[in-house]
Write a protein that holds these residues in place. Structure first.
Motif, PDB file in Angstrom:
ATOM      1  N   ILE A  97      -6.799   4.805   4.296  1.00 51.30           N
ATOM      2  CA  ILE A  97      -7.674   4.223   3.283  1.00 51.30           C
ATOM      3  C   ILE A  97      -7.878   5.252   2.181  1.00 51.30           C
ATOM      4  O   ILE A  97      -8.224   6.408   2.452  1.00 51.30           O
ATOM      5  CB  ILE A  97      -9.029   3.805   3.878  1.00 51.30           C
TER       6      ILE A  97
ATOM      7  N   VAL B 234     -11.344  -2.077   2.631  1.00 53.06           N
ATOM      8  CA  VAL B 234     -10.313  -2.580   3.539  1.00 53.06           C
ATOM      9  C   VAL B 234     -10.992  -3.310   4.689  1.00 53.06           C
ATOM     10  O   VAL B 234     -11.990  -2.817   5.240  1.00 53.06           O
ATOM     11  CB  VAL B 234      -9.451  -1.423   4.076  1.00 53.06           C
TER      12      VAL B 234
ATOM     13  N   HIS C   3       0.843  -1.189   0.000  1.00 53.30           N
ATOM     14  CA  HIS C   3       0.000   0.000   0.000  1.00 53.30           C
ATOM     15  C   HIS C   3       0.877   1.237   0.000  1.00 53.30           C
ATOM     16  O   HIS C   3       1.837   1.338   0.759  1.00 53.30           O
ATOM     17  CB  HIS C   3      -0.899  -0.017   1.234  1.00 53.30           C
TER      18      HIS C   3
ATOM     19  N   SER D  58      -2.160  -7.541   1.236  1.00 50.50           N
ATOM     20  CA  SER D  58      -2.977  -7.145   0.092  1.00 50.50           C
ATOM     21  C   SER D  58      -3.875  -8.302  -0.329  1.00 50.50           C
ATOM     22  O   SER D  58      -3.566  -9.471  -0.095  1.00 50.50           O
ATOM     23  CB  SER D  58      -2.084  -6.712  -1.070  1.00 50.50           C
TER      24      SER D  58
ATOM     25  N   GLU E  24     -11.481   2.380  -1.891  1.00 50.72           N
ATOM     26  CA  GLU E  24     -10.932   1.117  -1.390  1.00 50.72           C
ATOM     27  C   GLU E  24     -11.934   0.398  -0.500  1.00 50.72           C
ATOM     28  O   GLU E  24     -12.779   1.014   0.150  1.00 50.72           O
ATOM     29  CB  GLU E  24      -9.669   1.366  -0.554  1.00 50.72           C
TER      30      GLU E  24
ATOM     31  N   ALA F 134     -11.971  -7.719  -0.414  1.00 50.75           N
ATOM     32  CA  ALA F 134     -11.141  -6.600   0.022  1.00 50.75           C
ATOM     33  C   ALA F 134      -9.924  -6.359  -0.858  1.00 50.75           C
ATOM     34  O   ALA F 134      -9.321  -7.286  -1.396  1.00 50.75           O
ATOM     35  CB  ALA F 134     -10.693  -6.820   1.468  1.00 50.75           C
ATOM     36  N   ASP F 135      -9.549  -5.088  -0.967  1.00 51.49           N
ATOM     37  CA  ASP F 135      -8.282  -4.709  -1.587  1.00 51.49           C
ATOM     38  C   ASP F 135      -7.117  -5.009  -0.655  1.00 51.49           C
ATOM     39  O   ASP F 135      -6.045  -5.426  -1.103  1.00 51.49           O
ATOM     40  CB  ASP F 135      -8.287  -3.210  -1.915  1.00 51.49           C
ATOM     41  N   ARG F 136      -7.348  -4.776   0.637  1.00 48.60           N
ATOM     42  CA  ARG F 136      -6.301  -5.002   1.633  1.00 48.60           C
ATOM     43  C   ARG F 136      -6.925  -5.499   2.929  1.00 48.60           C
ATOM     44  O   ARG F 136      -8.077  -5.199   3.220  1.00 48.60           O
ATOM     45  CB  ARG F 136      -5.529  -3.705   1.945  1.00 48.60           C
ATOM     46  N   HIS F 137      -6.127  -6.235   3.686  1.00 50.17           N
ATOM     47  CA  HIS F 137      -6.538  -6.715   5.002  1.00 50.17           C
ATOM     48  C   HIS F 137      -5.578  -6.155   6.047  1.00 50.17           C
ATOM     49  O   HIS F 137      -4.358  -6.329   5.922  1.00 50.17           O
ATOM     50  CB  HIS F 137      -6.520  -8.240   5.052  1.00 50.17           C
TER      51      HIS F 137
ATOM     52  N   MET G 251      -0.316  -5.795   7.372  1.00 46.87           N
ATOM     53  CA  MET G 251      -1.175  -5.477   6.243  1.00 46.87           C
ATOM     54  C   MET G 251      -0.883  -6.486   5.150  1.00 46.87           C
ATOM     55  O   MET G 251       0.270  -6.723   4.793  1.00 46.87           O
ATOM     56  CB  MET G 251      -0.929  -4.061   5.743  1.00 46.87           C
TER      57      MET G 251
END
Length: 240
Positions: free
Chosen positions: A33, A39, A3, A223, A37, A207-210, A221
Motif C-alpha cells: 500500500i 485499499v 498497481h 483497481s 491510498e 477505494a483506489d484498489r480492491h 487485485m
C-alpha cells in the motif's frame, strides 16, 4: 491501471503467515500500500481479512514473514511499539468503554505521536460527538455514534495508517453514508487506509484498489476504475 509494486510502499507485507493455536489462518499474504491510498480487503467470511489487520497490528498469537511500515520491520515488535510507529486499528467490536462519556473515551491514553487530532478537530469531523460529549455514556450511544467514537479515538493517536475493520456493520443507511463521507475526507487529508468491509457497494465508491482474499491469501487485485468491468468476477469471489 495495474498497481505499480516497484513504487515505494508505505506498507509492504510479504509471505505473511499467521496461526491461532494449531489453526493456520494466513498463508503467505502479499500486499503493498502506498502512502495516501485507500485499499479494501474483500472476501467471504473466514477468508482471513480481519486476521490480516490483526497480524499487521501484532495482535495475532503467532505470525511469520515480513511486515514493513515506512521501511521498518514490524515482525517481532510488541503491539505498543507498532502503534508508536503510526499505525492504528479500529476493530469491528469498536472497544468503547461503556461506563465513560464520549469526552472521557477520547481523553484516554495513549496519545502516541505528534499529529493527533485535537478535540476541536474531532468535533468538526464528527459533529454528533460534540453534541453528545458530556451527556452520553458509551452504552447510551447509537451504533453509528459508537463507530464514530471508535474512529475518533484512533485519530487522537497521531497514526497515519488506519486499519478499519467493518466500520459499517449493522448501521442504518444514513449512518453508513456519514461514515463514507468521513473516510473519504480522511483520505483527502492524507491518511492511508486499509479497509475490511463486507458492504461491497460502500467500499467500491471509496477505494483506489480492491484486494480479494480466499482461504488466507490474496487471490486478485482489482483497481477502483475497473470495478464495472469485473463485476461478474467479483460476484463469483464474494457470492453476492
Amino acid at each position: 491501471m495495474p498497481h505499480d509494486r516497484s513504487a515505494a510502499s508505505l506498507l509492504s507485507v510479504s509471505a505473511l503467515n499467521a496461526w491461532y493455536g494449531e489453526s493456520h489462518v494466513l498463508h503467505g499474504v502479499e500486499l503493498d500500500i502506498q502512502a495516501g491510498e485507500l485499499v479494501t480487503l474483500l472476501g467471504r467470511n473466514g477468508a482471513g481479512k480481519t486476521t490480516t489487520l490483526r497480524a499487521i497490528m501484532g495482535i495475532v498469537p503467532a505470525r511469520s514473514g515480513s511486515i514493513r511500515y515506512d521501511g521498518i520491520e514490524l515482525i517481532g515488535l510488541p503491539v505498543h511499539r507498532i502503534a508508536q510507529h503510526g499505525i492504528a486499528y479500529c476493530p469491528e467490536e469498536r472497544g468503547i468503554f461503556a461506563s465513560l462519556s464520549v469526552r472521557e473515551n477520547l481523553m484516554l491514553p495513549p496519545r502516541v505521536g505528534p499529529g493527533g487530532l485535537s478535540l476541536a478537530a474531532i468535533h468538526e469531523l464528527f459533529p454528533n460527538l460534540r453534541a453528545r460529549q458530556d451527556t452520553a455514556q458509551g452504552t447510551r450511544l447509537s451504533g453509528g455514534e459508537q463507530q464514530m467514537l471508535a474512529i475518533a479515538r484512533i485519530l487522537r493517536t497521531g497514526a497515519r495508517l488506519l486499519l478499519l475493520d467493518e466500520p459499517t456493520e449493522g448501521l442504518a443507511p444514513v449512518i453508513v453514508q456519514l461514515i463514507g463521507q468521513t473516510i473519504r475526507r480522511l483520505k483527502a487529508d492524507g491518511f492511508t487506509i486499509l479497509l475490511v468491509e463486507q458492504n461491497f457497494r460502500f467500499a467500491a465508491a471509496l477505494a483506489d484498489r480492491h484486494l480479494v482474499m480466499e482461504h488466507g491469501h490474496i487471490v486478485d487485485m482489482i483497481s477502483g476504475s475497473a470495478i464495472d468491468s469485473n463485476m461478474d468476477k467479483l460476484e463469483t469471489y464474494l457470492g453476492v
